[in-house]
Motif scaffolding. Sequence first.
Motif, PDB file in Angstrom:
ATOM      1  N   ASN A 397       0.857  -1.197   0.000  1.00 52.27           N
ATOM      2  CA  ASN A 397       0.000   0.000   0.000  1.00 52.27           C
ATOM      3  C   ASN A 397       0.886   1.238   0.000  1.00 52.27           C
ATOM      4  O   ASN A 397       2.115   1.130  -0.045  1.00 52.27           O
ATOM      5  N   GLU A 398       0.247   2.409   0.069  1.00 53.24           N
ATOM      6  CA  GLU A 398       0.994   3.665  -0.045  1.00 53.24           C
ATOM      7  C   GLU A 398       1.695   4.072   1.248  1.00 53.24           C
ATOM      8  O   GLU A 398       2.485   5.022   1.255  1.00 53.24           O
ATOM      9  N   THR A 399       1.438   3.357   2.337  1.00 56.54           N
ATOM     10  CA  THR A 399       2.008   3.760   3.630  1.00 56.54           C
ATOM     11  C   THR A 399       3.247   2.957   4.031  1.00 56.54           C
ATOM     12  O   THR A 399       3.812   3.199   5.088  1.00 56.54           O
ATOM     13  N   VAL A 400       3.664   2.006   3.189  1.00 57.65           N
ATOM     14  CA  VAL A 400       4.889   1.255   3.518  1.00 57.65           C
ATOM     15  C   VAL A 400       6.095   2.171   3.292  1.00 57.65           C
ATOM     16  O   VAL A 400       6.044   3.092   2.462  1.00 57.65           O
ATOM     17  N   PRO A 401       7.200   1.947   4.010  1.00 59.32           N
ATOM     18  CA  PRO A 401       8.399   2.757   3.748  1.00 59.32           C
ATOM     19  C   PRO A 401       8.955   2.475   2.357  1.00 59.32           C
ATOM     20  O   PRO A 401       8.817   1.352   1.843  1.00 59.32           O
ATOM     21  N   ALA A 402       9.569   3.473   1.745  1.00 60.84           N
ATOM     22  CA  ALA A 402      10.138   3.296   0.404  1.00 60.84           C
ATOM     23  C   ALA A 402      11.169   2.183   0.379  1.00 60.84           C
ATOM     24  O   ALA A 402      11.360   1.519  -0.639  1.00 60.84           O
ATOM     25  N   SER A 403      11.825   1.945   1.513  1.00 60.80           N
ATOM     26  CA  SER A 403      12.854   0.887   1.592  1.00 60.80           C
ATOM     27  C   SER A 403      12.258  -0.506   1.386  1.00 60.80           C
ATOM     28  O   SER A 403      12.982  -1.444   1.054  1.00 60.80           O
TER      29      SER A 403
END
Length: 521
Positions: A397-403
């Motif tokens: 989803n959009e709330t996971v860290p970019a890492s």
Amino acid sequence: MEREAYVIEMRNITKEFGIFKANDNINLKVRRGEIHALLGENGAGKSTLMNILSGLLEPTSGEILINGDPVSISSPTVANNIGIGMVHQHFMLVDAFTVAENIVLGSEPIHRGQLDYKKAILEIKEISKKYGLDVDPEAKVIDISVGMQQRVEILKTLYRGADILIFDEPTAVLTPSEIDELITIMQELVKEGKSIILITHKLDEIRKSANRCTVIRRGKSIDTVDVAGVSSQELADLMVGRKVSFTTEKEPANPKEVVLSIENLVVKESRGLDAVKGLSLEVHAGEVVGIAGIDGNGQSELLQALTGLTKVESGSIKLNGEDIANRCPRNITERGVGHVPEDRHKYGLILPMTLAENMALQTYYKEPCSRIGILNYDYMNSHAVSLIEEFDVRTVNETVPASALSGGNQQKAIIAREIDRNPELLIVANPTRGLDVGAIEYIHKRLIDQRNLNKAVLVVSFELDEILNVSDRIAVIHDGKIAGIVTSESTTEQELGLLMAGSSLEKAQKELLDNTKVEQE
């Protein structure tokens, strides 16, 4: 009939992260003494599967057999003990240590309570000779080439007795000659009875090196094929699940006014020497200009100067007639410049922040992302969802860290952010590094779409295929200057190669003409 023995069997492997299945009932069988390629799109689950095999993750369900015996690989130490070693894409080396110290780190030969350095060097030399991995054990890692550092990583696994080697995107940072050397090394290793799993996106490398290939798509194993019996097109179609085009369809360019004008630009590199030496170039609205060249000829410094990341010593950079040299990055981006940087981790993303926050990095300080200094997370998250869908960014989803995203999906997120701002000039460095063929096809199409919207697009890439595919005009950079400018329709890889090596355009064309005459005679 006796059942075929496999050195590795991964049966019905499933790995769940909450409700997301990274691996969904995957099966993989690897024979002793083969190079077995693992092919899949960015985010298909390849790295997760190999992290399970190397002990970094435990499966939610399924079983692993090594040489027919069930095993529980609960940690990397257990994996090492049963002969599994992983050569990571991002090298795990200590720059200040010698080659020998890096190789034996954690498995040091000890004599009377002290490191037996002489014994370590002798053992490393024996292994190097046996497998054709020529290294200087006493050289410091900081002083050796990237290709040599990779040899050190391979020797680390062999020193620990690995019979099964996992190579994770091993050619991502190598030159073409280093790639050929690596393929030779892998072939020598399997001749000695080792088994290799090769994770890669590059179909030509699979065809050059692998015996068999298992294709993974969206967490499921699709098929295992003999590489000799399939074409690159068939592999690509299996991986993506549809027909893939290797060339981008485009109408001839219709260039209009000059958007970017660079005149006599001089930029220094980190040691204070000139890297860009009086370079001049124009990019028009409605065209893609590609910059081709061997790495280290001033490309990085040019891009950093254009985007405000480094100082311009002299010369001018004009955007729609206005000089933007030595302006700060925000000032430049607000004047209509989009930038997809060459180092996505250093300049493109803030890895601990969420994907939605990263997608708002260029616009968070103004409406609708914020008002009177207060961030509007509802808008930022919903806007990120629409970009994720539009650009096919594979994420939970959009709330996971970019890492948490794969490298290719990180790249797609940056491109989504920059194109979404509708810049007048889009500067893109190595746009498809680490991307699979399906993602490459999509990104190239988006670049051409920008051109067709009368935007100016500047692409820097070390992949000649990519430069020829997307560019209308190609500027070849050599020793900090433009050696020549050609059109993609009229040039060849041979001509570009001569220009990249330092020939003038006239000399290159004459040499190619002479060679053609000799061949005809």
